[in-house]
Write a protein that holds these residues in place. Structure first.
Motif, PDB file in Angstrom:
ATOM      1  N   HIS A 121       0.821  -1.222   0.000  1.00 24.60           N
ATOM      2  CA  HIS A 121       0.000   0.000   0.000  1.00 24.60           C
ATOM      3  C   HIS A 121       0.851   1.266   0.000  1.00 24.60           C
ATOM      4  O   HIS A 121       0.625   2.170  -0.802  1.00 24.60           O
ATOM      5  N   HIS A 122       1.829   1.339   0.883  1.00 27.71           N
ATOM      6  CA  HIS A 122       2.581   2.586   1.049  1.00 27.71           C
ATOM      7  C   HIS A 122       3.815   2.696   0.144  1.00 27.71           C
ATOM      8  O   HIS A 122       4.237   3.810  -0.160  1.00 27.71           O
ATOM      9  N   VAL A 123       4.378   1.577  -0.258  1.00 26.87           N
ATOM     10  CA  VAL A 123       5.548   1.630  -1.131  1.00 26.87           C
ATOM     11  C   VAL A 123       5.131   1.463  -2.593  1.00 26.87           C
ATOM     12  O   VAL A 123       5.525   2.250  -3.452  1.00 26.87           O
ATOM     13  N   ASP A 125       2.067   1.702  -3.634  1.00 22.72           N
ATOM     14  CA  ASP A 125       0.933   2.594  -3.855  1.00 22.72           C
ATOM     15  C   ASP A 125      -0.261   1.864  -4.476  1.00 22.72           C
ATOM     16  O   ASP A 125      -0.970   2.408  -5.321  1.00 22.72           O
ATOM     17  N   PRO A 127      -4.000   0.207  -4.384  1.00 25.36           N
ATOM     18  CA  PRO A 127      -5.250   0.398  -3.635  1.00 25.36           C
ATOM     19  C   PRO A 127      -5.594  -0.860  -2.833  1.00 25.36           C
ATOM     20  O   PRO A 127      -5.165  -1.969  -3.173  1.00 25.36           O
TER      21      PRO A 127
END
Length: 163
Positions: A121-123, A125, A127
């Motif tokens: 999710h954070h690296v 990106d 959904p």
């Protein structure tokens, strides 16, 4: 011959990103490479079907991440069993201090399934619904894992005000 060329293009394009994701989730570089190679071997056997997917790289990543999570879980179970048999306590990873903030060390504290969700999710990106699809779990499970991971990581990644 065309199949080999298409797979080679996918391999060259996605390999560095895939290895980065797998290492970030907690695999060593050799483990990440082995898991990624296994995913590509599985891809070869199913290329006719997977080549029609909108994003064949997502399929490879999904197989590799799920394989790595399983491997990490087995290693944790084995380490706990060995500790029980030998009477030794498992090694506890100390949280990073404010002077040497280390995201990799902080990620190592949380379970592999939570690590995978955070990285995807954070690296990457991605959904939440795509993560759920790739990990083959409900979206609610992804949300829960992400929330638990954030709660566990927050104190580890906070920088003291006086730093």
């Amino acid at each position: 011959m065309e199949r080999d060329q298409d797979v080679a293009v996918l391999y060259r394009r996605s390999w560095p990103r895939l290895i980065g994701v797998l290492v970030s989730i907690g695999g060593s570089r050799p483990d990440a490479e082995e898991v990624a190679q296994d995913a590509f071997v599985k891809l070869l056997g199913r290329w006719e079907q997977i080549s029609k997917y909108e994003d064949p790289e997502a399929w490879v990543r999904s197989v590799a991440v799920r394989t790595l999570i399983s491997r990490l879980r087995r290693q944790q179970v084995a380490a706990r069993a060995l500790a029980k048999l030998t009477g030794r306590r498992p090694e506890v990873v100390a949280p990073p201090d404010g002077a040497a903030l280390d995201v990799a060390s902080a990620l190592a504290v949380i379970p592999p399934a939570q690590r995978a969700v955070v990285v995807l999710h954070h690296v990457m990106d991605l959904p939440l619904d795509q993560i759920a699809e790739e990990l083959q779990v409900p979206v609610g499970t992804v949300k829960s894992r992400l929330n638990r991971a954030r709660q566990a990581l927050q104190p580890l990644l906070e920088v003291p005000e006086n730093a």
